[in-house]
Write a protein that holds these residues in place. Structure first.
Motif, PDB file in Angstrom:
ATOM      1  N   GLY B   3       0.920  -1.210  -0.177  1.00 40.27           N
ATOM      2  CA  GLY B   3       0.014   0.134   0.048  1.00 40.27           C
ATOM      3  C   GLY B   3       0.887   1.274  -0.006  1.00 40.27           C
ATOM      4  O   GLY B   3       1.716   1.449  -0.958  1.00 40.27           O
ATOM      5  N   ASN B   4       0.829   1.922   1.221  1.00 42.88           N
ATOM      6  CA  ASN B   4       1.494   3.215   1.113  1.00 42.88           C
ATOM      7  C   ASN B   4       2.960   3.051   1.628  1.00 42.88           C
ATOM      8  O   ASN B   4       3.208   2.612   2.737  1.00 42.88           O
ATOM      9  CB  ASN B   4       0.843   4.154   2.252  1.00 42.88           C
ATOM     10  N   GLU B   5       3.676   3.333   0.665  1.00 40.67           N
ATOM     11  CA  GLU B   5       5.223   3.313   1.055  1.00 40.67           C
ATOM     12  C   GLU B   5       5.839   4.657   1.748  1.00 40.67           C
ATOM     13  O   GLU B   5       5.312   5.655   1.172  1.00 40.67           O
ATOM     14  CB  GLU B   5       6.103   3.039  -0.130  1.00 40.67           C
ATOM     15  N   PRO B   6       6.651   4.404   2.500  1.00 43.43           N
ATOM     16  CA  PRO B   6       7.121   5.673   3.334  1.00 43.43           C
ATOM     17  C   PRO B   6       8.032   6.503   2.253  1.00 43.43           C
ATOM     18  O   PRO B   6       8.720   5.972   1.335  1.00 43.43           O
ATOM     19  CB  PRO B   6       8.202   5.020   4.366  1.00 43.43           C
ATOM     20  N   VAL B   7       8.082   7.701   2.197  1.00 47.36           N
ATOM     21  CA  VAL B   7       8.424   8.507   1.047  1.00 47.36           C
ATOM     22  C   VAL B   7       9.865   9.317   1.654  1.00 47.36           C
ATOM     23  O   VAL B   7      10.665   9.329   0.786  1.00 47.36           O
ATOM     24  CB  VAL B   7       7.560   9.574   0.499  1.00 47.36           C
ATOM     25  N   ASP B   8       9.672   9.663   2.826  1.00 49.77           N
ATOM     26  CA  ASP B   8      10.918  10.665   2.998  1.00 49.77           C
ATOM     27  C   ASP B   8      11.697   9.880   4.114  1.00 49.77           C
ATOM     28  O   ASP B   8      12.265  10.732   4.852  1.00 49.77           O
ATOM     29  CB  ASP B   8      10.452  11.971   3.622  1.00 49.77           C
ATOM     30  N   ARG B   9      12.004   8.820   3.910  1.00 54.14           N
ATOM     31  CA  ARG B   9      12.936   7.886   4.952  1.00 54.14           C
ATOM     32  C   ARG B   9      14.361   8.644   4.704  1.00 54.14           C
ATOM     33  O   ARG B   9      14.783   8.662   3.646  1.00 54.14           O
ATOM     34  CB  ARG B   9      12.803   6.529   4.621  1.00 54.14           C
ATOM     35  N   GLN B  10      14.879   8.897   5.801  1.00 59.37           N
ATOM     36  CA  GLN B  10      16.369   9.436   5.674  1.00 59.37           C
ATOM     37  C   GLN B  10      17.251   8.225   6.026  1.00 59.37           C
ATOM     38  O   GLN B  10      17.811   8.103   6.874  1.00 59.37           O
ATOM     39  CB  GLN B  10      16.578  10.471   6.806  1.00 59.37           C
ATOM     40  N   LEU B  11      17.362   7.161   5.147  1.00 60.27           N
ATOM     41  CA  LEU B  11      18.162   6.160   5.235  1.00 60.27           C
ATOM     42  C   LEU B  11      19.091   6.069   4.126  1.00 60.27           C
ATOM     43  O   LEU B  11      18.848   6.406   3.015  1.00 60.27           O
ATOM     44  CB  LEU B  11      17.376   4.742   5.149  1.00 60.27           C
ATOM     45  N   PRO B  12      20.349   5.764   4.519  1.00 58.66           N
ATOM     46  CA  PRO B  12      21.428   5.672   3.413  1.00 58.66           C
ATOM     47  C   PRO B  12      20.912   4.651   2.365  1.00 58.66           C
ATOM     48  O   PRO B  12      20.494   3.669   2.626  1.00 58.66           O
ATOM     49  CB  PRO B  12      22.733   5.326   4.111  1.00 58.66           C
ATOM     50  N   ASN B  13      21.566   4.851   1.214  1.00 61.19           N
ATOM     51  CA  ASN B  13      21.848   3.716   0.289  1.00 61.19           C
ATOM     52  C   ASN B  13      20.537   2.975  -0.298  1.00 61.19           C
ATOM     53  O   ASN B  13      20.306   1.738  -0.027  1.00 61.19           O
ATOM     54  CB  ASN B  13      22.703   2.862   1.071  1.00 61.19           C
ATOM     55  N   THR B 437      27.282   7.170   4.898  1.00 60.41           N
ATOM     56  CA  THR B 437      26.219   8.108   5.516  1.00 60.41           C
ATOM     57  C   THR B 437      25.884   9.144   4.657  1.00 60.41           C
ATOM     58  O   THR B 437      26.766   9.606   3.815  1.00 60.41           O
ATOM     59  CB  THR B 437      27.207   8.413   6.994  1.00 60.41           C
TER      60      THR B 437
END
Lengths: 426, 438
Positions: B3-13, B437
């Protein structure tokens, strides 16, 4: 769910950003279309017979006979309705729930069985019992993969852990005469394989995939060598393990159809329920789980707040090995009896597929394991009644499904962010 | 489903080309080529050849321990070790030396046979076993150099073998060299396409090639099995076994040194292919781009290299090499018709070969000959000494594990840590690179 704060609002309101994903509904629609074509257009005349209970069951259910063509049409229509519903849900920006997918899969399977079983008999209890027993090692392996990869170490060595568990449990249980001792030994064996994986991957920073692949070869070679050099010379003493008996749980075991399948099993299967529930709870509801996921997603952040990343990874990988070893014991103490060379036959890789298809989530991984076990057993049942689909294509199914899952065509499958990356404290 | 995927995840790579993975600790293999003398000096200083040698020695010692422990005479004499220790030592010596002598005699030269022509036959067997390993190892090594991990050797070999086999037993009218060339080309293309599928998936959707190639192995196995058990496709007409008809003589690779040896012209092709791989990687523009993608895909993209296209090309080349190994199996080694087990585990052995050869073409060649010797000798050892050929798997995997972890080998042999450019250090910097990072 992502949130972003708006600075001006007095009580901080959370704004939800929603991305509509059409992949799910599209996949369901394709399958619904396939159902119409297969069950409707290429309908097979005749009557499908289903045997619902075996003679030993508490409740005797009558044999189910349904006309193939009309049942196929009805189920195809249900599938179309379910697919349309999922489209509607995405329109309304709602998540397509997991249960809808499960119901869809079950209805599709029922339709497929009806189509296949035109003028033939399908023993449903046998089909399901076989499916569960094939799934058990897959599910243990998948739990091992979930724990290991959630903490950031790719576990390709599941195959090796299963095989080591199967071998050691057979030998120890034969020597001691106690399947329980075999079970404990299997866990130790799986842990030892994991120690090797963890030592090379975490301490010596060798590429984790390489270590996994090589460990699989090593365990296959070691067990094969010891099997032909030692076990075959004295099979009575070393390779005739006592097997666990089935334990019938009083009330639950008498539920029609699913009772004997789920609650008249060996103790290993009951442990499996506990392990799956335990992993699912621990991973998302406990401090251990939070830290494990932190180590797998963002090790630097975890390190900053004082979590010992590599130590945690080491012990989690070891735990994963113990679980996989436990699953390996099912091959010898639960189903087959004695150890044979390379008896896991790629189960570790299917377990890996289940991890990915299950999106690194214990419950979904278990469902994926069940699906793959079902597909494998369906193939052997269809082989007996003579199916219109070549059995090899049924056997291919789990792998093709996984490729689609990895390619993101069926749902999205995203690994933990730091999966496979060593962490070096600077 | 999703369904709804997270959009603004601050994850590397989370970019698809994140997997810049190196084969083991192969700091030397992936670093840019410098002048030849420089490389040679560094090799010696780093002790990478030394480490390889010590790893082989250590693995053979471990294999010896396993053989001794499982030997029945050793076990019997161990019962009275303290009264007559000499018996046990003699038994250990007998079992281990017997095993390794027969390994040598089965792989290099058999002194018991009369005459040079007979005595050298084991070496020919070794080279025959090495032939498919060389090309398959080159395929995997090529992937490594471009940062791709091709575990799909089994599937690519099966498709290569099937296509070559089908051409070889179907087109009865074709004359000798033409038919052979046609069959070889068909097999190479089939292997390349099957592998290219994984490359295409990675380039377009970012699907991890490790997973897709493993899965494609099984798909290929069942598909080829189905073709082999279906009349009109690959099955021997009128048969019920999942086996193909024999190859026509006009499509078989001729023996290299006469009928008495198993060695066929595939070995010459393998040498040429090794040379081609060396040229491709070290002298061609395409190979430079491959290596650039392997070293740093982001930098490669900035430099104007089309990374997704390179990924597809690398997988096509890699699969072509591995497919050629399948061709050698059906047209050289087993010409009487093949089954679904024709790959004989070479697809997986190729990974260890590529690692041992440190992903360099001639290194892979040498590693493949060594593993060919292990294979030939292992079967001889099984026949004469009754020691299961699985010990070879153990020795091989221990070698690769040790080579991948030089600090471990150094610790075992108490070697001093090399100060500059040590593998440990380059390892650590590699590791730092790995955790990006933002």
């Amino acid at each position: 769910m992502s949130t972003s704060t708006l600075p001006s609002a007095a009580p901080i309101t959370l704004e939800r950003t929603i991305v509509k994903s059409w992949k799910g509904p599209i996949a369901l629609s394709i399958f619904a279309l396939l159902a119409i074509v297969l069950f409707g257009v290429f309908a097979r005349p005749g009557v499908s017979h289903f045997r619902l209970s075996t003679t030993g069951d508490f409740f005797q259910l009558p044999q189910l006979d349904v006309p193939t063509t009309s049942t196929g049409w009805i189920l195809a229509v249900i599938l179309v309705i379910l697919a349309a519903w999922s489209v509607l849900m995405v329109f309304q920006s709602r998540r397509v729930p997991l249960w809808l997918t499960i119901v869809f899969a079950i209805v599709f399977m029922a339709g497929f069985l009806t189509w296949v079983a035109a003028d033939a008999l399908i023993p449903i209890p046998g089909l399901l019992i076989g499916a569960v027993s094939l799934s058990v090692p897959l599910i243990f392996g998948a739990m091992s993969g979930v724990i290991s990869e959630r903490s950031g170490v790719i576990n390709i060595a599941i195959e090796g852990q299963l095989l080591a568990g199967a071998f050691v449990s057979a030998v120890v249980a034969s020597m001691t005469g106690s399947p329980w001792a075999g079970l404990v030994a299997a866990m130790v064996a799986g842990t030892l394989v994991s120690f090797a994986l963890a030592a090379f991957a975490i301490k010596y920073i060798v590429d984790q995939i390489i270590v996994g692949v090589v460990l699989n070869v090593l365990v296959s070679g070691l067990t094969g060598f010891l099997f032909s050099q030692v076990l075959t010379n004295n099979p009575k003493f070393l390779n005739t393990p006592p097997r666990f008996d089935r334990i019938d749980i009083p009330v639950l075991g008498q539920i029609p159809i699913i009772g004997p399948v789920l609650f008249d099993q060996t103790v290993i299967v009951y442990f499996m329920y506990i392990v799956v529930a335990g992993v699912a709870y621990a991973l998302f509801r406990t401090r251990w789980g939070l830290r494990t996921r932190a180590v797998g997603e963002h090790p630097q952040a975890a390190d900053t707040v004082g979590i010992k990343v590599n130590l945690r990874r080491f012990w989690n990988v070891s735990l994963a090995g113990a679980i996989a070893g436990f699953g390996g014991a099912y091959f010898t103490l639960g189903s087959v009896g004695s150890f044979t060379k390379d008896m896991t036959a790629g189960a570790g890789f299917i377990a890996l597929a289940a991890v990915i298809f299950g999106r690194w989530d214990p419950i979904r991984a278990m469902l994926a394991g069940l699906l793959f076990g079902f597909a494998t057993n369906l193939q052997s049942v269809l082989g007996i009644i003579g199916s219109p689909v070549p059995s090899q294509f049924m056997l291919m199914l789990p792998y093709i499904v996984t490729i689609f899952a990895v390619a993101g065509l069926v749902g999205q499958s995203r690994a933990p962010a730091a999966d496979g990356k060593p962490y070096i404290k600077s | 489903m999703s369904g709804n995927e997270p959009v603004d995840r601050q994850l590397p790579n989370i970019s698809p080309e994140k997997a810049t993975r190196e084969p083991g600790q192969s700091g030397t293999a992936s670093e840019p080529e410098r002048s030849r003398w420089n490389v040679a000096m560094r090799e010696i200083l780093n002790g990478s050849a030394m480490i390889s040698l010590l790893a082989v020695v250590l693995a053979i010692i471990i294999g010896g321990i396993l053989i001794a422990v499982t030997d029945e005479n050793v076990q019997a004499t161990a019962g009275y070790f303290f009264s007559r220790p000499g018996d046990m030592i003699a038994a250990i010596w007998n079992s281990v030396s017997g095993a390794y002598v027969s390994l040598f005699q089965g792989s290099i030269y058999n002194f018991r046979r009369p005459g040079f022509a007979n005595g050298i036959r084991p070496l020919m067997d070794t080279l025959t076993f090495a032939t498919p390993l060389i090309v398959a190892g080159l395929g995997v090594a090529l992937g490594f150099r471009a940062g791709l991990f091709n575990i799909g050797g089994r599937g690519q070999m099966l498709f290569g073998a099937s296509a070559a086999g089908w051409v070889a037993f179907s087109f009865a009218g074709l004359p000798f060299p033409l038919h052979l060339i046609f069959a070889v080309v068909a097999g190479v293309i089939a292997g390349a396409l099957w592998s290219g599928l994984a490359g295409l998936l990675k380039a377009t959707t970012g699907a991890n090639e490790v997973i897709t190639t493993i899965m494609l192995n099984y798909v290929a196995y069942y598909f080829v099995y189905w073709m082999l058990s279906t009349q009109g496709l690959l099955q021997l007409p009128g048969s019920n076994n999942p086996k193909s008809p024999g190859m026509l003589p006009s499509a078989v690779l001729p023996p290299l040194f006469g009928q008495q040896y198993s060695l066929h012209w595939g070995f010459i092709i393998a040498i040429l292919v090794t040379f081609f791989a060396w040229w491709l990687l070290n002298r061609s523009r395409l190979g430079f781009q491959f290596k650039a993608v392997g070293l740093n895909p982001d930098a490669a993209r900035v430099a104007g290299i089309n990374v997704p296209r390179m990924i597809v090309y690398v997988m096509l080349f890699s699969g072509a090499f591995v497919g050629l190994a399948g061709v050698f199996q059906v047209l050289g080694t087993v010409t009487t018709g093949f089954s679904a087990g024709i790959d004989a585990g070479i697809g997986f052995d190729a990974i260890t070969v590529a690692l041992l050869g440190r992903s360099k073409p001639w290194g892979v060649f040498a590693a493949a000959v060594l593993f060919g010797a292990f294979k030939a000798g292992g079967f001889a050892m099984q026949a004469s000494q009754g020691i299961s050929v699985d010990i070879v798997l153990v020795v091989q995997s221990v070698i690769v594990l040790l080579i991948a972890a030089p600090p471990l080998v150094r610790a075992v042999f108490r070697l001093p840590k090399p100060n500059l450019l040590s593998p440990l250090k380059s390892n650590k910097t590699q590791g730092k690179k790995a955790v990006v990072t933002k």
